[in-house]
Design an enzyme around this catalytic site. Sequence first.
Site, PDB file in Angstrom:
ATOM      1  CD  GLU A 225      -3.773  -1.594   2.904  1.00  0.00           C
ATOM      2  OE1 GLU A 225      -3.854  -0.769   3.831  1.00  0.00           O
ATOM      3  OE2 GLU A 225      -4.120  -1.335   1.747  1.00  0.00           O
ATOM      4  CG  ASP A 226      -2.046   2.670   6.295  1.00  0.00           C
ATOM      5  OD1 ASP A 226      -2.421   2.267   5.172  1.00  0.00           O
ATOM      6  OD2 ASP A 226      -2.228   3.835   6.686  1.00  0.00           O
TER       7      ASP A 226
ATOM      8  CB  SER B 237      -1.952   2.887  -3.770  1.00  0.00           C
ATOM      9  OG  SER B 237      -2.490   4.122  -3.382  1.00  0.00           O
ATOM     10  CB  ALA B 238      -7.330   3.516  -2.418  1.00  0.00           C
TER      11      ALA B 238
ATOM     12  CG  ASP C  72      -1.701   1.174   1.451  1.00  0.00           C
ATOM     13  OD1 ASP C  72      -2.468   1.492   0.542  1.00  0.00           O
ATOM     14  OD2 ASP C  72      -1.585   1.824   2.508  1.00  0.00           O
ATOM     15  CG  LEU C  73       1.776   5.551  -2.110  1.00  0.00           C
ATOM     16  CD1 LEU C  73       3.255   5.224  -2.251  1.00  0.00           C
ATOM     17  CD2 LEU C  73       1.276   6.206  -3.407  1.00  0.00           C
ATOM     18  CG  ASP C  74      -1.505   7.766   0.581  1.00  0.00           C
ATOM     19  OD1 ASP C  74      -0.412   8.048   0.076  1.00  0.00           O
ATOM     20  OD2 ASP C  74      -2.586   8.196   0.169  1.00  0.00           O
TER      21      ASP C  74
ATOM     22  CB  THR D 200       0.292  11.332   1.475  1.00  0.00           C
ATOM     23  OG1 THR D 200      -0.137   9.998   1.487  1.00  0.00           O
ATOM     24  CG2 THR D 200       1.473  11.497   0.566  1.00  0.00           C
TER      25      THR D 200
ATOM     26  CE  LYS E 184      -5.858  -0.798  -1.069  1.00  0.00           C
ATOM     27  NZ  LYS E 184      -4.758   0.006  -0.498  1.00  0.00           N
TER      28      LYS E 184
ATOM     29  CE  LYS F 185      -4.085   7.944   9.034  1.00  0.00           C
ATOM     30  NZ  LYS F 185      -3.271   7.761  10.216  1.00  0.00           N
ATOM     31  N   GLY F 186      -7.088   4.878   3.686  1.00  0.00           N
ATOM     32  CA  GLY F 186      -7.334   3.737   2.798  1.00  0.00           C
ATOM     33  C   GLY F 186      -8.657   3.794   2.061  1.00  0.00           C
TER      34      GLY F 186
HETATM   35  P1  B16 Z   1      -6.621  10.084  -3.937  1.00  0.00           P
HETATM   36  P2  B16 Z   1      -3.619   4.168   0.017  1.00  0.00           P
HETATM   37  C1  B16 Z   1      -5.472   6.122  -0.060  1.00  0.00           C
HETATM   38  O1  B16 Z   1      -4.187   5.645  -0.350  1.00  0.00           O
HETATM   39  C2  B16 Z   1      -5.462   7.044   1.155  1.00  0.00           C
HETATM   40  O2  B16 Z   1      -5.086   6.324   2.316  1.00  0.00           O
HETATM   41  C3  B16 Z   1      -6.833   7.648   1.360  1.00  0.00           C
HETATM   42  O3  B16 Z   1      -6.826   8.533   2.466  1.00  0.00           O
HETATM   43  C4  B16 Z   1      -7.235   8.392   0.072  1.00  0.00           C
HETATM   44  O4  B16 Z   1      -8.546   8.927   0.208  1.00  0.00           O
HETATM   45  C5  B16 Z   1      -7.194   7.419  -1.105  1.00  0.00           C
HETATM   46  O5  B16 Z   1      -5.885   6.875  -1.208  1.00  0.00           O
HETATM   47  C6  B16 Z   1      -7.528   8.095  -2.424  1.00  0.00           C
HETATM   48  O6  B16 Z   1      -6.536   9.048  -2.719  1.00  0.00           O
HETATM   49  O7  B16 Z   1      -7.607  11.136  -3.564  1.00  0.00           O
HETATM   50  O8  B16 Z   1      -5.198  10.577  -4.063  1.00  0.00           O
HETATM   51  O9  B16 Z   1      -7.064   9.300  -5.159  1.00  0.00           O
HETATM   52  O10 B16 Z   1      -3.502   4.120   1.500  1.00  0.00           O
HETATM   53  O11 B16 Z   1      -4.599   3.150  -0.557  1.00  0.00           O
HETATM   54  O12 B16 Z   1      -2.275   4.151  -0.679  1.00  0.00           O
HETATM   55 MG    MG Z   2      -2.821   3.201   3.309  1.00  0.00          MG
END
Ligand code: B16
Ligand code: MG
Length: 218
Positions: free
Chosen positions: A174-175, A119-120, A14-16, A22, A150, A50-51
Amino acid sequence: MDTRLQKYRGMIFDLDGVLVDTATYHYLAWRRLARELGFEFTEGDNERLKGVSRMRSLEIVLEVGGLSLSDAEKQAAAAKKNAWYVEYLCALDERALLPGAKDYLEYLRQDGRRIALGSASKNAPLILERLNIGRFFDAVIDGNSVGRAKPDPEVFLKGAGLVSLPPKDCAVFEDSRAGIEAAKRGGMFAVGVGRKELLPGADMYIASLADCYGKQKN
Ligand code: B16
Ligand code: MG
């Protein structure tokens, strides 16, 4: 080295919250939107995002403020928040990498593991570029390439497919709760980055990737 991770040939990150912090930038942008709409959005509220996908995040923010918007207004609000978020991302550089992230990716590459991003975020390509870590990944699956968010396992199953490995040979880092559930539903080994109470159902827990790297070196 932790023997539980040694047998996985594919590592999906996962990224964030796993590779980079971020969440602060997401928070600043959502708070700015909330203030414009006339209510406060706290750091505690931000934990719920988150996520979670961008549009689902907006729904949670609006729920906090007790507001409802039309579909067109929601699209406009999400686009505005994202423009601010992308502006903040311009300040991002390698210093935003979380402890152990770069060392562990380097170690895994040298060890011949296959590495995917799951990542999402639709901003994942920009974030990878700002952090200068794109070269570590054999495959990148992000919010632009999946239809189901997810806890649906689609993002991780696509990642395993793109590195040509069956899910059982992959470990997911994953977090978020939704991400742990997605990894388990996909038949993968789930590493929770964070506290067990907040991430039920993972197969093992680490505080950060520095835990894996430290163990790999010893
Ligand atoms: P964006 P991850 C997720 O990243 C974030 O944790 C979540 O807070 C955010 O809303 C989502 O990406 C969408 O991000 O607006 O940049 O498309 O944890 O899945 O890497
Ligand atoms: Mg995450």
